[in-house]
Design an enzyme around this catalytic site. Structure first.
Site, PDB file in Angstrom:
ATOM      1  N   ASP A  82      46.376  34.542 -20.444  1.00 32.11           N
ATOM      2  CA  ASP A  82      47.721  34.039 -20.247  1.00 32.11           C
ATOM      3  C   ASP A  82      48.691  35.087 -20.803  1.00 32.11           C
ATOM      4  OD1 ASP A  82      49.027  30.637 -20.369  1.00 32.11           O
ATOM      5  OD2 ASP A  82      49.951  32.506 -19.718  1.00 32.11           O
TER       6      ASP A  82
HETATM    7  C1  GLC Z   1      53.061  31.450 -18.910  1.00 29.09           C
HETATM    8  C2  GLC Z   1      52.194  30.241 -18.605  1.00 29.09           C
HETATM    9  C3  GLC Z   1      51.246  30.430 -17.459  1.00 29.09           C
HETATM   10  C4  GLC Z   1      51.851  31.371 -16.445  1.00 29.09           C
HETATM   11  C5  GLC Z   1      51.980  32.724 -17.105  1.00 29.09           C
HETATM   12  C6  GLC Z   1      52.638  33.746 -16.179  1.00 29.09           C
HETATM   13  O1  GLC Z   1      53.164  31.630 -20.295  1.00 29.09           O
HETATM   14  O2  GLC Z   1      51.442  29.734 -19.696  1.00 29.09           O
HETATM   15  O3  GLC Z   1      50.961  29.142 -16.918  1.00 29.09           O
HETATM   16  O4  GLC Z   1      51.015  31.454 -15.298  1.00 29.09           O
HETATM   17  O5  GLC Z   1      52.695  32.669 -18.326  1.00 29.09           O
HETATM   18  O6  GLC Z   1      53.946  33.364 -15.907  1.00 29.09           O
END
Ligand code: GLC
Length: 753
Positions: free
Chosen positions: A287
């Site tokens: 993430d």
């Molecule tokens: C965010 C979210 C995730 C998302 C990623 C990219 O922090 O937790 O769900 O896909 O970053 O935006």
């Protein structure tokens, strides 16, 4: 009377006998090609393939550096988050395939969660439709629009089960039930990925966030979780397994830890469950700054060490931490990380690019002309309206207050949210634009036209404690024949990092509701919200209440369709609505305990200040007609633990207008070697019935649906009696008893761990 038979199959099950699903076809040609590319890469270029930078739209967390042409040329970028549009993606791809030494195309990823430019209902709303076919269709349109904009990879579906309405991200998932969540997860993966990832209008789906993210203590995003092993495998893992079975080629690691091990370093669950138990071979992406956050978790103070831990645990792509590229090479050169671990991750990334067809067509036919032609079409708007209509839940309708008649009437629309176009889209609205959205006020005006009069007053802001608008709202209500009160949360009060300690109406909206109700006109409440709300006063006083969540570009038209009766509401709650935040956790599939809740018995599990029951239960949703249910009929009252049994129920439309009903099947294992929930959803199907019409619905109960993890943590079906329940909500149920005989049926003897 029309009697038809439809078989509604149960969906995924606990760890159904892993048959290696999710593995792409063994393609010798692909493997040869990938190995030939891998052999040509330097260590830095390999780590570059595992590195995801953000683009202009990719700032979805703490500040990070945006990458550009120089990074691509130098081989530092394997994929991008947040580069939007065919022109922008083509420009960067051209640099990758013509000006970098490796000529390897880059992947473009984005959060296409519930639409790209045509924004559909937020996932929690769409789950209320209990309609996987609609969920698949909206994902298909989102894929077409996103792919036309040059995106290859969506970070969706979010499949996190949660029992935490304080948690902002409850809006992004399918609610509290693993069975519903699994069916929706699979539908979304099918919709996004289409027939083939090579298809120029398909997106690689990502089941996220692996795993247990929705169990954040206190409902505070990113917080520690405390998940027993059985609960992990029976509640939080099934939707991921369903996504893998449906062919999801990507999974995203969660921010949280489980039992002391942050998911971004959780080899036991990534390798142990995804790679070994489920034999899944897709790419696991971190993430946003998830790898770097291992430092904050306290696994090490050294970024190279946390990079090594993440790679070794099975994280393939480092989203915007830039630790893999910057720090891991020295871990490899120092002999602390075998290069084979890096190579495995790079192979998976290269295979993904191969499966997407990028080595043969890096642009996948994207062009601004195609982007414009395929985006926000009349058909996609029409689908958005249908999905929105089916996502609306009629919570209350005393004295048949709804549907309203507009002709010759003056309708007062009151509430700031009624004219809030941006909130109609909800969070994670990708390339959606507020100006595309039809607000509740606009939808009502569209429906009433010149047949009646529509007045409007904001009444009060959503959050600020400002009552200066009350007088105007009261004046408007006094002038009207009927009042539509639109209250709830604005869209930035849910989704990531938007957690609430209260479930009450924010600001002074409750006072506004009471003030307007006191005017004495027929009043309807329309809720717009991203989580269950505790609205007990409203539930006792306002005669009609619609739960409308955030329904996307067609929000207002769908609400008006239901308000004025051109559409009969059919949604059901995918989450329990508490009476008060103090009841959390409160969910339908709870254990019985040794002293089950009983208001008549002091020494049982309950509160002294509120009833132990929810305000509205899981699966609840009314209609403008009524439905009656026969007792469920079993194909056999007795069966072996290894056998399937059919459960049939006849549903009758006992009201005066056509309606759709979500028929629900629940099961209770009355006694087991470990305690079992008082009921679990094991089947559902939507039926449309004309007044007086009957339909016999049959569900097939398979051993996979009755299985659980026994004292030895094996997946089994045990002999004994099962309560079989069918009805229109988790509380309105008809029951019968099934008896399973014979030995314990072991579906998977490998103990979970
Ligand atoms: C965010 C979210 C995730 C998302 C990623 C990219 O922090 O937790 O769900 O896909 O970053 O935006």
């Amino acid at each position: 009377m029309q009697a038809g038979l439809c078989i509604a199959m149960g969906a995924t099950a606990l760890g159904a006998q892993s048959s290696g699903y999710g593995l792409p076809k063994t393609d010798a040609r692909m493997n040869r090609f990938v190995d030939s590319v891998l052999a040509r890469l330097t260590l830095e270029e390999k780590l570059g393939q595992l590195t995801q930078y953000r683009g202009p739209w990719g700032l979805t967390g703490p500040q990070t550096r945006e990458a550009g042409a120089a990074d691509i040329k130098a081989g530092r970028v394997g994929s991008f988050l947040g580069v939007r549009g065919a022109a922008a993606t083509r420009e960067l791809q051209t640099i990758a395939v013509t000006q970098s030494r490796t000529r390897i195309p880059v992947l473009f990823a984005d959060d296409i969660v519930h639409g790209w430019r045509t924004i559909f209902p937020v996932p929690l709303a769409e789950a209320a439709s209990f309609n996987p076919e609609i969920a698949e269709r909206t994902a298909r349109v989102a894929a077409v629009e996103g792919a036309a904009a040059g995106i290859h990879w969506t970070f969706a579906p979010m499949v996190d089960i949660t029992r935490e309405p304080r948690w902002g991200r409850i809006v992004e998932g399918a609610g509290e039930d693993p069975f519903l969540g699994s069916i929706i997860a699979a539908a979304k993966v099918r919709g996004f990925q289409g027939r083939s990832l090579r298809d120029s209008l398909s997106l690689m789906a990502t089941a996220k966030h692996f795993v247990g993210y929705g169990a954040a203590e206190g409902g505070r995003d990113y917080n520690t979780t405390d998940i027993p092993l059985r609960t992990l495998h029976e509640m939080y893992l099934p939707p991921f397994e369903a996504a893998v079975k449906a062919g999801a080629r990507s999974i995203m690691a969660a921010f949280n830890e489980i039992d002391g091990v942050p998911m971004h370093a959780n080899k036991r669950l990534i390798d142990g469950v995804l790679r070994d138990r489920w034999r899944w071979d897709g790419i696991l992406v971190s993430d946003y700054t998830g790898v770097m956050e291992l430092l904050q978790h306290g696994l090490s103070a050294d970024s190279a060490a946390v990079g090594r831990l993440a790679l070794d645990a099975g994280v393939d792509v480092d989203m915007v931490s830039n630790i893999f590229y910057k720090d891991v090479a020295r871990e490899v050169r120092a002999g602390r990380l075998p290069v084979a671990v890096v190579d495995s991750a790079v192979r998976r990334v290269l295979r993904t690019k191969y499966e997407l067809g990028l080595f043969t067509d890096p642009y996948k036919g994207s062009s601004t002309a195609r982007e414009q032609a395929l985006t926000l079409t009349a058909e996609s708007r029409s689908l958005a309206r249908t999905a929105a209509q089916q996502s609306i839940v009629l919570l209350r309708n005393e004295r048949n207050t709804l549907p309203l008649t507009a002709a010759g009437k003056t309708i007062a629309v009151i509430g700031a949210l009624a004219s809030d176009a941006r909130s109609s889209l909800g969070g994670w609205a990708a390339a959606g634009r507020a100006e595309d959205a039809v607000t509740v006020l606009a939808g009502i005006r569209n429906a009433v036209g010149s047949n009646g009069r529509v007045l409007y007053a904001a009444g009060a802001p959503v959050e600020e404690r400002d009552t200066t608008g009350f007088a105007e709202a009261v004046r408007v209500a006094r002038e009207a024949d009927v009042v539509v009160l639109v209250v709830g949360e604005h869209q930035d009060m849910s989704a990531e990092a938007r957690n609430r300690s209260s479930l009450d109406l924010p600001g002074v909206q409750q006072q506004l509701v009471e003030r307007i109700y006191a005017v004495g006109k027929p009043t309807v409440a329309v809720l717009m919200n991203g989580r269950p709300l505790s609205v007990p006063w409203m539930a006792s006083n306002v005669p009609a209440i619609l739960e409308t969540w955030y329904l996307g570009v067609e929000h207002g038209n769908a609400v008006a369709d239901v308000l004025f009766g051109s559409v009969n509401p059919s949604g059901k709650l995918p989450v329990t609505f508490p009476r008060t935040v103090g009841q959390i956790p409160i969910y339908y599939n709870h254990k019985n305990t040794g002293r089950p809740s009983d208001a008549k018995e002091r020494y049982t599990s309950q509160y002294i200040d509120v009833p132990f029951t929810p305000l509205y239960p899981f699966g609840h949703g009314l209609s403008y007609t009524t439905f009656s249910y026969s007792a469920p009929i079993l194909s056999r009252a007795k069966a072996g633990t290894h056998e399937s049994v059919d459960v049939s129920v006849t549903v009758t439309n006992s009201g005066s207008r056509t309606g759709e009903e979500v028929v629900q099947l629940y099961v209770r294992d009355d006694a087991g070697s470990v305690t079992r929930p008082v009921k679990e959803l094991k089947g559902f199907t939507r039926v449309s019935l004309a007044p007086g019409e009957q339909r016999t619905v049959t569900f097939r109960l398979t051993p996979e649906l009755l299985a659980f993890y026994d004292l030895q943590y094996r997946e089994v079906v045990e002999p004994g009696t099962f309560s079989i329940m069918v009805g229109g909500s988790s509380e309105q149920l008809q029951r019968t008893t099934l008896e399973l005989t014979g030995r314990v049926h072991v579906l998977d003897a490998r103990p979970i761990r």
